[in-house]
Design a protein around this motif. Structure first.
Motif, mmCIF file in Angstrom:
data_model
loop_
_atom_site.group_PDB
_atom_site.id
_atom_site.type_symbol
_atom_site.label_atom_id
_atom_site.label_comp_id
_atom_site.label_asym_id
_atom_site.label_seq_id
_atom_site.Cartn_x
_atom_site.Cartn_y
_atom_site.Cartn_z
ATOM 1 N N SER A 183 0.850 -1.190 0.000
ATOM 2 C CA SER A 183 0.000 0.000 0.000
ATOM 3 C C SER A 183 0.884 1.238 0.000
ATOM 4 O O SER A 183 2.117 1.143 0.144
ATOM 5 N N GLU A 184 0.259 2.390 -0.138
ATOM 6 C CA GLU A 184 1.015 3.644 -0.112
ATOM 7 C C GLU A 184 1.697 3.839 1.231
ATOM 8 O O GLU A 184 2.764 4.443 1.327
ATOM 9 N N LYS A 221 -13.267 0.664 -3.614
ATOM 10 C CA LYS A 221 -12.304 1.741 -3.839
ATOM 11 C C LYS A 221 -12.625 2.492 -5.123
ATOM 12 O O LYS A 221 -13.234 1.963 -6.048
ATOM 13 N N LEU A 268 -10.359 5.004 -7.881
ATOM 14 C CA LEU A 268 -9.041 5.561 -8.162
ATOM 15 C C LEU A 268 -8.994 6.114 -9.577
ATOM 16 O O LEU A 268 -9.640 5.595 -10.485
ATOM 17 N N SER A 281 -3.336 15.824 -5.643
ATOM 18 C CA SER A 281 -2.498 14.798 -5.018
ATOM 19 C C SER A 281 -2.998 13.405 -5.363
ATOM 20 O O SER A 281 -2.412 12.407 -4.940
ATOM 21 N N TYR A 282 -4.097 13.327 -6.126
ATOM 22 C CA TYR A 282 -4.665 12.029 -6.484
ATOM 23 C C TYR A 282 -4.392 11.742 -7.961
ATOM 24 O O TYR A 282 -5.222 11.970 -8.822
ATOM 25 N N HIS A 283 -3.187 11.218 -8.199
ATOM 26 C CA HIS A 283 -2.776 10.895 -9.556
ATOM 27 C C HIS A 283 -3.220 9.473 -9.924
ATOM 28 O O HIS A 283 -3.760 8.743 -9.093
ATOM 29 N N ARG A 320 -3.774 6.150 -7.512
ATOM 30 C CA ARG A 320 -3.875 6.387 -6.079
ATOM 31 C C ARG A 320 -5.347 6.415 -5.665
ATOM 32 O O ARG A 320 -6.125 7.215 -6.176
#
Length: 248
Positions: A19-20, A109, A111, A125-127, A130
């Protein structure tokens, strides 16, 4: 009765550890997290290394391997959502200020899988790849509004506090009512919930069974919006989502 996992499930469980928040894992950490014996772990790791799914380094432990990148390349070329969605998102970015995004829904999820921006693009910040917030913002709501009633009710019940924190409703009934309104409108709008000062306008992409599979969204600085522009952008977003639905 103890339910035993298949070898495939055990391999997938190792992949799902990444995970991140934790990008590398040592053998000891994987054993502790999964309960696998060390001989079993190394057997699974060898299979994954040979397939290019994992890279093992004596200093850093296990990380995801290059096969993941290769699969991503193939996905971009084969996924109908990407094949038909990319031109729609590019077109939206040309006619709307800010960013245009295509966001995939899977499991629980969401993304971003593709984005484009006009000359007035907004830093995000959500490329691609992600996961994004599910209970905040227009994207998640545009998808959740089209879930079957029982599934939506269960999800709302588990996230009442999250929805309430952003002013989407103070009770389960109020939140469900707000989702019904979004479904009737065909789009969702959110103000500054994911990025301060940014307005999100999103509509769902539905499959042949009219189940949500993705969302099309335009994000724009609230300070740049003029009177009536939300209605104008929402119409374009809904049209793009509908175009993808017709081809999906």
């Amino acid at each position: 009765m103890i339910e035993r996992k298949t070898s495939l499930e055990k391999v997938l469980a190792i992949l799902n550890l990444f995970s991140e928040d934790k990008l590398t894992w040592t053998a000891d950490e994987v054993v502790a997290a999964t309960g696998y014996s060390r001989p079993a772990l190394y057997r699974y790791v060898k299979i994954m290394k040979d397939a290019g799914l994992l890279v093992a380094d004596s200093r850093f432990g296990f990380t995801l391997g290059p096969r993941i990148v290769e699969l991503d390349y193939l996905l971009r070329r084969s996924d109908p959502l990407m094949v038909h969605g990319v031109p729609e998102i590019d077109s939206l970015a040309q006619c709307c200020p800010g960013n245009a995004l295509l966001v995939r829904w899977y499991g629980s999820k969401i993304l971003c899988v593709y984005s484009a921006h006009s000359g007035q693009g907004i830093n995000t910040s959500y490329h691609r790849g992600r996961p994004m917030p599910l209970a905040r913002g227009a994207i998640g709501r545009s998808i959740l509004a089209y879930l079957p009633k029982a599934r939506l009710a269960k999800l709302v019940k588990s996230r009442v506090d999250e929805f309430a924190a952003v002013g989407f409703g103070a009770s389960e009934d109020e939140i469900i009512s707000n989702f019904s309104r979004i479904r009737n409108d065909g789009f969702a709008v959110a103000y500054g919930e994911v990025t301060p000062g940014v307005v999100g306008i999103a509509a769902p992409v539905l499959d042949a069974k009219r189940s949500p599979v993705a969302s099309v969204c335009v994000t724009v600085l609230g300070s740049q919006l003029e009177a009536g522009q939300i209605e104008e952008i929402s119409a374009k977003v809904r049209q793009s989502a509908h175009n993808m639905h017709m081809r999906y």
